[in-house]
Design an enzyme around this catalytic site. Structure first.
Site, PDB file in Angstrom:
ATOM      1  CG  HIS A 193     -10.518  -8.920   1.450  1.00 19.19           C
ATOM      2  ND1 HIS A 193     -10.559  -7.697   2.084  1.00 19.19           N
ATOM      3  CD2 HIS A 193     -10.066  -8.668   0.186  1.00 19.19           C
ATOM      4  CE1 HIS A 193     -10.142  -6.757   1.257  1.00 19.19           C
ATOM      5  NE2 HIS A 193      -9.847  -7.310   0.084  1.00 19.19           N
TER       6      HIS A 193
ATOM      7  CB  CYS B 125     -10.295  -7.315  -3.119  1.00 17.82           C
ATOM      8  SG  CYS B 125      -8.690  -8.124  -3.276  1.00 17.82           S
TER       9      CYS B 125
END
Length: 184
Positions: free
Chosen positions: A138, A154
């Protein structure tokens, strides 16, 4: 003459089966259009076009603060969803950590484009062994974090980079490989 005629049919049948098997194997190995290679050791993400083998993009990333978040490695999966301007649903642990480190209490849901939204401009979800993963590729609300090991699992990218990546792969089946050491 009869046995020779049957032999021709048998040979033709075997030949057609071999062609079919080669076609199936070829399809299975090339049904991905792109491949995302996440190199945690060098903190970079590479997008390859599989038909030509050419590198489309190489982007810097931020990786997890601990490799243990992602072990065992390598992980091989497939992009399952791309969300532009995503909402962020911080976990209780993330909220506690954010309060401790920044003195800010995060809400249960952070809307798109909000300065506290850690997802940034795009969130790319993927599956491994058919299971949706909690961690994603992301954007970020903290561009200074790129190039460092700081996330809770992440893969962070600059917003403009993840937008470019997402727009390129959004209509194509894409494999994801996350690794730390060189792939053999």
């Amino acid at each position: 003459m009869r046995p020779l005629k049957n032999l021709k049919w048998v040979i033709l049948f075997i030949f057609l089966i071999l062609i079919f098997l080669c076609a199936v194997k070829s399809y299975a190995s090339t049904n991905y259009v792109y491949q995302i290679l996440v190199d945690l050791k060098n903190l970079q993400l590479t997008l390859k076009e599989l038909e030509t083998g050419s590198v489309v993009f190489v982007f810097p990333i931020a990786g997890p603060a601990s490799i243990n978040y992602l072990k065992p490695l390598p992980k091989v999966g497939e992009v399952s969803k791309i969300v532009f301007q995503p909402y962020w649903y911080p976990t209780e642990n993330i909220k506690k950590k954010y309060l401790k480190n920044h003195g800010v209490e995060l809400p249960d849901v952070v809307p798109p484009r909000h300065p506290l939204n850690a997802m940034g401009a795009v969130a790319i979800s993927f599956t491994i062994d058919g299971k949706e993963q909690i961690y994603k590729i992301h954007g970020t609300n903290d561009p200074k974090s790129i190039g460092h090991y700081v996330s809770s699992g992440c893969i962070r990218m600059y917003n403009e980079d993840v937008e470019q990546l997402a727009k390129t792969i959004q209509n194509a089946r894409t494999q994801v490989i996350i690794f730390y050491d060189e792939l053999k």
